[in-house]
Design an enzyme around this catalytic site. Structure first.
Site, short mmCIF file in Angstrom:
data_model
loop_
_atom_site.label_atom_id
_atom_site.label_comp_id
_atom_site.label_asym_id
_atom_site.label_seq_id
_atom_site.Cartn_x
_atom_site.Cartn_y
_atom_site.Cartn_z
N GLY A 161 0.82 -1.22 0.00
CA GLY A 161 0.00 0.00 0.00
C GLY A 161 0.85 1.25 0.00
O GLY A 161 0.53 2.24 0.66
N VAL B 266 9.39 8.23 0.32
CA VAL B 266 9.94 9.29 -0.53
C VAL B 266 9.25 9.15 -1.90
O VAL B 266 8.49 8.23 -2.12
CB VAL B 266 11.47 9.18 -0.71
N LYS C 34 5.52 21.97 -10.59
CA LYS C 34 6.89 21.71 -11.04
C LYS C 34 7.00 21.99 -12.53
O LYS C 34 6.34 21.33 -13.35
CB LYS C 34 7.25 20.24 -10.75
N THR D 52 11.38 9.76 -12.38
CA THR D 52 10.75 8.87 -13.35
C THR D 52 9.99 7.69 -12.73
O THR D 52 9.26 7.00 -13.44
CB THR D 52 11.81 8.32 -14.32
N GLY E 79 8.71 8.05 -24.39
CA GLY E 79 9.59 8.49 -23.30
C GLY E 79 9.88 9.98 -23.40
O GLY E 79 9.09 10.75 -23.96
C1 LIG Z 1 15.74 8.06 -2.47
C2 LIG Z 1 14.52 7.95 -3.34
C3 LIG Z 1 13.92 9.10 -3.83
C4 LIG Z 1 12.82 8.99 -4.69
N1 LIG Z 1 12.27 10.12 -5.25
C5 LIG Z 1 11.32 9.99 -6.19
C6 LIG Z 1 10.78 11.12 -6.87
O1 LIG Z 1 11.11 12.27 -6.57
N2 LIG Z 1 9.86 10.90 -7.83
C7 LIG Z 1 9.43 9.66 -8.17
O2 LIG Z 1 8.64 9.52 -9.10
N3 LIG Z 1 9.87 8.58 -7.50
C8 LIG Z 1 10.80 8.71 -6.54
N4 LIG Z 1 11.25 7.60 -5.88
C9 LIG Z 1 10.61 6.33 -6.10
C10 LIG Z 1 9.30 6.27 -5.31
O3 LIG Z 1 9.55 6.47 -3.95
C11 LIG Z 1 8.63 4.91 -5.51
O4 LIG Z 1 8.55 4.59 -6.85
C12 LIG Z 1 7.23 4.92 -4.98
O5 LIG Z 1 7.19 5.39 -3.68
C13 LIG Z 1 6.63 3.56 -5.04
O6 LIG Z 1 7.08 2.73 -4.00
P1 LIG Z 1 6.36 1.34 -3.82
O7 LIG Z 1 4.92 1.59 -3.55
O8 LIG Z 1 6.73 0.48 -4.97
O9 LIG Z 1 7.08 0.71 -2.54
P2 LIG Z 1 6.91 1.04 -0.96
O10 LIG Z 1 6.59 2.45 -0.69
O11 LIG Z 1 8.14 0.46 -0.33
O12 LIG Z 1 5.65 0.18 -0.50
C14 LIG Z 1 5.74 -1.21 -0.29
C15 LIG Z 1 4.45 -1.69 0.34
O13 LIG Z 1 4.51 -3.10 0.45
C16 LIG Z 1 4.10 -3.49 1.74
N5 LIG Z 1 4.71 -4.75 2.10
C17 LIG Z 1 6.00 -5.14 1.89
N6 LIG Z 1 6.20 -6.37 2.39
C18 LIG Z 1 5.02 -6.78 2.91
C19 LIG Z 1 4.58 -7.95 3.59
N7 LIG Z 1 5.41 -8.97 3.86
N8 LIG Z 1 3.29 -8.01 3.99
C20 LIG Z 1 2.43 -6.98 3.74
N9 LIG Z 1 2.79 -5.86 3.12
C21 LIG Z 1 4.06 -5.76 2.71
C22 LIG Z 1 4.54 -2.34 2.63
O14 LIG Z 1 3.81 -2.34 3.83
C23 LIG Z 1 4.20 -1.15 1.75
O15 LIG Z 1 2.83 -0.83 1.91
C24 LIG Z 1 12.31 7.71 -5.00
C25 LIG Z 1 12.88 6.56 -4.44
C26 LIG Z 1 13.99 6.67 -3.63
C27 LIG Z 1 14.61 5.42 -3.06
#
Ligand SMILES: Cc1cc2nc3c(=O)[nH]c(=O)nc-3n(C[C@H](O)[C@H](O)[C@H](O)COP(=O)(O)OP(=O)(O)OC[C@H]3O[C@@H](n4cnc5c(N)ncnc54)[C@H](O)[C@@H]3O)c2cc1C
Length: 524
Positions: free
Chosen positions: A14, A52, A83, A350, A441
């Site tokens: 989530g 983040v 932006k 991205t 792209g």
């Molecule tokens: C340093 C940094 C800066 C960034 N800046 C940008 C930016 O400026 N612009 C941009 O577009 N993107 C940016 N990103 C990327 C962006 O943060 C991610 O693409 C975005 O937040 C999506 O993350 P996610 O939902 O894939 O993962 P996460 O936010 O890690 O979510 C993972 C989810 O999985 C759940 N989960 C994991 N394991 C389990 C389990 N065993 N049981 C139940 N639930 C579980 C967690 O609870 C969580 O809800 C950045 C990334 C980094 C590392």
């Protein structure tokens, strides 16, 4: 009705990816009177999200528009700011500063891109001002002004676009409320096991720590870097791109706002990486992306804290990552979206764009329960191109450096790069042409802004631009510059525009980006 239709989608995770996937699926599927399809999202507050990801590309507006989100409500709930692009400082060489603006370099004179006419002028007149002077987005950013494109100034309006900065946690909450209101179901729990069909290997259920099982027909892995399903269960494999993008660490910290709310992201190159600065309504997001092979975490922390515009509001948070991409992000009945599918550092914001692309493609290729392998192949092909084109564009930022003040920059200047990128750089250097390898792209003006910003001035220009009399070209550039100046002068300050928007007093922004930036990836 199709007996083979998907009846239940289980989204694991989530974070931004999970809720960006759940919202359009719920909008399209969950509330159907017949043939409905449940959308269930499982998340674990104990694990939490990455927290983040706050800067976006203009394509986010297609995504928001497809959900029917109101721009003012969105800005209020996510504390968003606008932006117009990225202000690059010390990239290429120390003291260098240029702007990668969203949109073009003013309206063109004819059929050929503006930079070709500019090159002709620059070859003829020594004192030709930098091309960036004709980027509407750049002029607005430098004047700290913002207004959405409007019909009143069509030529200027057609030449710029914008995305948002927002609070990532608030955006996920906003989409969660949207999805739940449209029938998506949220389950809290820690997944400890993944069940697979003994013969097909399809995922049949995820098992929670308290013994509950959540069954489904289609599983979307949004579990973040860990890739719980796509890697943990299905062993999709990962292509590691660290040799060409050596940063593997980040430190993130919010700070108090500076007096001016700026309508752009700032990226400042440092000895072993770069700093981001992302202004929001209520705080500024900051981070240091670096390679721990070239500096220590403690030095990186000091560089980050020394670069803040305001008082730090928290302790810096450490993150590690491996740049690269899952070899296949759709395997059997599981599709990885977000960090579980891969990660390229946030230098051009991205990742959220890649989530939009993946969710758009999933909707376009939505399968039946048998999840035909042809659909998976097509998804993997299309996403593969997009990830690789993003990778190449980011490598370009490093490779073209003339900095030799640290081991990190010397490594970047000498590292091998993909042939596709080498071709793009050489083609531009020799002829001014941009090879667009991924039509959905980054578009030509983005390449021109980055290549010229990093000091690549083409030796030649398109011979067809010689067909226009030089006086006419001269008049065009002088006229457009005045038009941009006058249009920007009339615009309100960025902060003033946001205040008006929140009070419902600002002109409604068009739903989708118009200017040449990227083609829509979420246009459905
Ligand atoms: C340093 C940094 C800066 C960034 N800046 C940008 C930016 O400026 N612009 C941009 O577009 N993107 C940016 N990103 C990327 C962006 O943060 C991610 O693409 C975005 O937040 C999506 O993350 P996610 O939902 O894939 O993962 P996460 O936010 O890690 O979510 C993972 C989810 O999985 C759940 N989960 C994991 N394991 C389990 C389990 N065993 N049981 C139940 N639930 C579980 C967690 O609870 C969580 O809800 C950045 C990334 C980094 C590392």
């Amino acid at each position: 009705m199709n007996d083979n239709a998907i009846r239940r989608i289980v989204i694991v995770g989530g974070g931004t990816a999970g809720w960006m996937t759940a919202a359009p699926l719920a909008q399209r599927l969950a509330g159907r009177p017949t043939g409905g399809c449940e959308v269930i999202l499982v998340e674990s507050p104990e694990i939490g999200t990455i927290g983040v990801g706050e800067a976006t590309l203009p394509t986010i507006r297609f995504y928001n528009a497809a959900l029917g989100l109101d721009a003012a409500d969105f800005a209020r709930k996510t504390r968003a700011s606008f932006k117009l692009g990225i202000d690059f400082q010390d990239w290429g060489h120390i003291g260098n500063r240029f702007f990668h603006g969203f949109g073009d370099f003013g309206p063109s004179l004819g059929k050929h891109p503006p930079h070709m006419y500019w090159l002709r002028m620059a070859q003829q007149f020594n004192n030709m001002p930098a091309l960036e002077n004709w980027s509407v987005a750049s002029r607005m950013a430098h004047a700290n002004k913002f207004a959405p494109p409007s019909d009143e100034t069509p030529s200027v309006t057609d030449a710029y676009s914008y995305g948002y900065h927002f609070d990532a946690g608030l955006y996920a909450n906003y989409l969660r409320d949207y999805a739940v209101a449209r029938g998506a179901r949220r389950i809290e729990g820690m997944i400890v096991d993944v069940e697979q069909h003994p013969e097909t290997g399809f995922i049949t259920a995820v098992k929670l720590r308290d013994g509950r099982r959540v069954e489904g027909d289609l599983f979307i892995d949004c579990s973040g870097f860990r890739g719980l399903l796509i890697e943990g269960a299905l062993k999709a494999g990962y292509d590691d791109w660290s040799d060409q993008l050596p940063c593997n660490s980040a430190l993130a910290v919010p700070c108090a706002n500076a007096p001016l709310l700026t309508p752009y992201t700032r990226s400042t190159a440092k000895e072993a990486g770069w700093l981001w600065r992302i202004p929001l309504q209520h705080r500024t997001g900051n981070g240091h992306v670096y390679s721990n092979a070239f500096t220590t975490d403690e030095t990186a922390r000091r560089v980050l804290l020394d670069g803040l515009d305001g008082e730090a509001l928290d302790e810096p948070r450490q993150l590690r990552f491996v740049t690269g991409r899952r070899r296949k992000s759709w395997v059997k009945n599981c599709i990885a979206i977000g960090l579980s599918a891969g990660f390229v550092e946030p230098l051009e914001s991205t990742s959220i764009h890649l989530i939009e692309t993946a969710v758009g493609k999933l909707i376009e290729l939505f399968p039946d329960r048998d999840c035909r392998v042809e659909l998976a192949d097509e998804f993997n092909r299309a996403l593969g191109i997009r990830y690789e084109s993003v990778r190449d564009f980011i490598i370009l930022h490093y490779k073209l450096t003339k900095r030799d003040d640290s081991e990190f920059w010397r490594y970047c200047a000498n590292m091998p790069i993909p042939d596709s990128l080498r071709h793009q750089i050489e083609l531009f250097r020799e002829t001014g042409r941009v090879a667009i390898l991924d039509p959905d792209g980054f578009a030509e003006p983005s390449f021109v802004a980055m290549l010229m910003g990093l000091g690549v001035v083409p030796k030649r220009y398109d011979p067809f631009v010689d067909a226009v009399a030089i006086r006419q070209v001269h008049g065009h550039f002088a006229g457009v510059r005045d038009m941009i100046r006058q249009a920007v002068e009339r615009m309100p300050e960025h902060g003033v525009h946001i205040a008006a928007l929140l009070q419902g007093a600002a002109a409604a922004a068009p739903a989708a980006p118009a200017a040449r930036f990227t083609t829509p990836s979420f246009a459905r």
